[in-house]
Design an enzyme around this catalytic site. Structure first.
Site, short mmCIF file in Angstrom:
data_model
loop_
_atom_site.label_atom_id
_atom_site.label_comp_id
_atom_site.label_asym_id
_atom_site.label_seq_id
_atom_site.Cartn_x
_atom_site.Cartn_y
_atom_site.Cartn_z
N ASP A 84 -11.66 -25.32 -9.05
CA ASP A 84 -12.72 -24.82 -10.00
C ASP A 84 -12.73 -23.33 -10.04
OD1 ASP A 84 -15.50 -24.76 -11.06
OD2 ASP A 84 -15.93 -26.71 -9.82
N ASP B 294 -16.15 -22.43 -14.78
CA ASP B 294 -17.36 -22.25 -14.54
C ASP B 294 -18.08 -21.49 -15.43
OD1 ASP B 294 -19.53 -23.32 -12.64
OD2 ASP B 294 -19.73 -21.30 -12.47
N GLU C 232 -16.52 -25.11 -18.85
CA GLU C 232 -17.85 -25.40 -18.70
C GLU C 232 -18.29 -24.59 -19.69
OE1 GLU C 232 -21.70 -26.10 -15.89
OE2 GLU C 232 -20.64 -24.30 -15.97
N HIS D 267 -22.27 -33.07 -10.77
CA HIS D 267 -23.03 -32.74 -9.55
C HIS D 267 -24.24 -31.62 -9.93
CE1 HIS D 267 -20.40 -29.05 -10.77
NE2 HIS D 267 -21.20 -28.40 -10.16
N ASP D 268 -24.23 -31.18 -11.32
CA ASP D 268 -25.46 -30.72 -11.50
C ASP D 268 -26.63 -31.47 -12.39
OD1 ASP D 268 -24.76 -28.26 -10.79
OD2 ASP D 268 -23.41 -27.89 -12.69
C1 NOJ Z 1 -22.27 -24.35 -12.96
C2 NOJ Z 1 -21.73 -25.23 -11.67
O1 NOJ Z 1 -21.71 -26.55 -12.03
C3 NOJ Z 1 -23.19 -25.22 -10.82
O2 NOJ Z 1 -23.25 -26.20 -9.77
C4 NOJ Z 1 -23.51 -23.62 -10.58
O3 NOJ Z 1 -24.83 -23.61 -9.92
C5 NOJ Z 1 -23.41 -22.66 -11.62
N1 NOJ Z 1 -22.31 -23.14 -12.76
C6 NOJ Z 1 -23.29 -21.36 -11.18
O4 NOJ Z 1 -21.73 -20.94 -10.81
#
Ligand code: NOJ
Length: 556
Positions: A100, A201, A257, A331-332
């Site tokens: 990541d 990310d 992402e 996970h978000d």
């Molecule tokens: C996306 C990540 O998936 C998330 O978990 C994180 O809080 C934010 N980016 C900030 O890095």
């Protein structure tokens, strides 16, 4: 048009959230050795690639997404030797590992930021984004993703620094070539160690272009930074530079992402290979927000029509232009079966399998989030003290403590949507703490581990686990699943999500009942051919049973 072949198009990726995966040393926090101990489980499931969310040195404000040293392992997770062993065990089993890459921001405890904040003429000052205030206020009206202003005032030098996330996550200044070189050097270092790819990310926000007030939507407190900070030309420039300097030298899988529109995705993930292999789209998650001031905190369900319109658009409009990633949650997000399916004891298994069928038969690289293959459900915490997520506490402060929203509404939204729902420990077996740890878990275990756990599911041929295993095997053995074109079907249906894939005259037809009702679907019976997979052993003519999924292969 014939799709070009690539190993990363054929792969199924499994996302590990290490903090909650497996704890090998009893401190209540998952770790790298815990992952190594469970590699055979992942191999049995059949996945090809393991994406591990950040495991680097971090004060853990945002569970590792706040990195203080990119080339050191978070002490709770183990050592560099543990990492080397894990990587070599992954490779020994013929799997690959994705790292990541969190380079939109660092932790405020990173050595660069510690230097940067010391003085205006420090050599690291320009590694971050520092601005003077405007009339005693922050430089712009932008809000942080985790609540409050996106700017923090720093007493020492009398300037503000930008943090799109928490105050402990200052944004790096990508306009500074030294920052980019440092990042490329660090990426090369990990590639030389043998990692196989990067999940990037918030990569769509690295190129900030202007620092101006953004539009404030009705009921919102802060302005939107998107016009200046998202999908900018400079972001694309940096990604092309990153490809030239790092990515092109290795055989990697890359996923950004990024969110945004399909058109934007077609640029990031263009088949010309100039930037990334694929991106994560958020549209199916974001579109279900109520679009009120409260954003994602809402009672909005997941109606078939809305979800289908979005997923189908991403499937059809990327054809011939870009590769897709396919997933529902990570996970978000809350748990997939709770958000899009039905997690009641009566329908949990069927609906988990239905959702899996829908996603796994689509065109794109499939991502499975840990525990999804067991049909794990939301935690539904009822007390604020059970939560651990920085986002929850920021939101509570901004909306509830300020008297803008009543606590009951907020708690209900947290129960439905909070990220902590997906971060409870992996449910391995019926032992104490679901076999996750011998100590006290950092976040409570979902009490339903007695009914939902890996050990039981591995012994039950009808389990969600075995269903995932079969879906993954189909992708590995049938070209049409990977390379077939996507054709939507029954787009007007209020209950059935259906589509077909086509390759070399053969067809794969997918029918999924999105509801808990038995619904008419004579079209499913009318398709000739061989059934490849279904979550029901027998069917009823003319209908689909509650949450029924059926995949039929028709050879020309
Ligand atoms: C996306 C990540 O998936 C998330 O978990 C994180 O809080 C934010 N980016 C900030 O890095």
């Amino acid at each position: 048009m014939q799709e070009t072949r690539a190993w990363w198009k054929e792969a199924v990726v499994y996302e590990v959230y290490p903090r909650s995966f497996a704890d090998s040393n009893g401190d209540g926090i998952g770790d790298l050795n815990g992952i190594t101990e469970h590699l055979d489980y992942l191999k049995t499931l059949g996945v090809d690639v393991i994406w591990i969310t950040p495991f680097f040195a971090s004060p853990n404000t945002d569970n590792g997404y706040d990195i203080s040293d990119y080339q050191a392992i978070m002490k709770e997770f183990g050592t560099m030797e543990d990492f080397d062993r894990m990587l070599s065990e992954i490779h020994k089993r013929g799997m690959k590992m994705v790292l990541d890459l969190v380079v939109n921001h660092t932790s405020d405890e990173h050595a660069w930021f510690i230097e940067s904040r010391k003085s205006k003429d420090n050599p690291y000052r320009d590694y971050y984004i520092w601005k003077d205030g405007k009339d005693g206020q922050a430089p712009t009206n932008w809000g942080s993703r985790f609540s409050g202003s996106a700017w923090a005032y720093d007493e020492g030098t009398g300037q503000y620094y930008l943090h799109l996330f928490s105050t402990k996550q200052p944004d790096l200044n990508w306009a500074n070539p030294k920052v980019r070189d440092e990042v490329y050097r660090m990426m090369t270092w990990w590639c030389e160690k043998g990692i196989d790819g990067f999940r990037m990310d918030v990569i769509s926000s690295i190129g900030k272009e202007r620092y101006e007030d953004g539009p404030v939507a009705s009921g919102r407190i802060y302005g939107n930074d998107a016009p200046f900070c998202k999908h900018t030309e400079s972001t694309h420039r940096y990604l092309r530079e990153m490809r030239e300097k790092v990515l092109s030298h290795y055989d990697l899988i890359t996923v950004g992402e990024a969110g945004g529109t399909v058109e934007q995705a077609c640029r990031y993930a263009s088949s010309d290979g100039s930037e990334l292999n694929m991106i994560f789209s958020f549209e199916h998650n974001d579109a279900l927000n109520d679009h009120t001031a409260m954003g994602k905190w809402s009672d909005h369900g997941a109606p078939l029509g809305e979800v289908r319109e979005i997923l189908n658009r991403w499937q059809t409009q990327t054809a011939g232009k870009a590769w897709n990633s396919v997933y529902l949650t990570n996970h978000d997000q809350p748990r997939q079966v709770s958000r899009y399916g039905n997690d009641s004891p009566l329908f949990r298994e069927r609906s988990a399998k239905m959702l899996a069928t829908l996603i796994h038969m689509m065109r794109g690289t499939v991502y499975v989030y840990q525990g999804e293959e067991l049909g794990m459900t939301n935690a539904y915490f009822t007390k604020l003290s059970q939560y651990r997520d920085v986002e929850v506490f920021g939101t509570w402060e901004q909306w509830v403590e300020s008297g803008r929203v009543n606590p009951e509404d907020m708690m209900r939204w947290f129960e439905r949507i909070s990220r902590d729902n997906a971060r409870t420990p992996m449910q391995w077996n019926r032992n104490k703490n679901a076999g996750f740890t011998d100590g006290t878990p950092w976040i409570e275990v979902n009490p339903n581990y007695l009914q939902i756990n890996a050990e039981d599911e591995m012994q039950d041929p009808d389990s969600v686990f075995h269903y995932y295993q079969k879906l993954i095997e189909l992708r590995h053995t049938m070209d049409i699943v990977v390379y077939g074109s996507f054709v939507p079907m029954l787009e007007e249906s209020e209950a059935v999500y259906a589509y077909r894939r086509e390759l070399d005259g053969n067809t794969l037809s997918v029918f999924c009942n999105w509801t808990e009702r038995t619904v008419d679907c004579p079209e499913a019976d009318a398709v000739p051919g061989r059934e490849l997979i279904s979550n029901y052993a027998t069917h009823k003519p003319g209908v689909l049973l509650p949450y029924e999924a059926r995949v039929i292969f028709t050879e020309s």
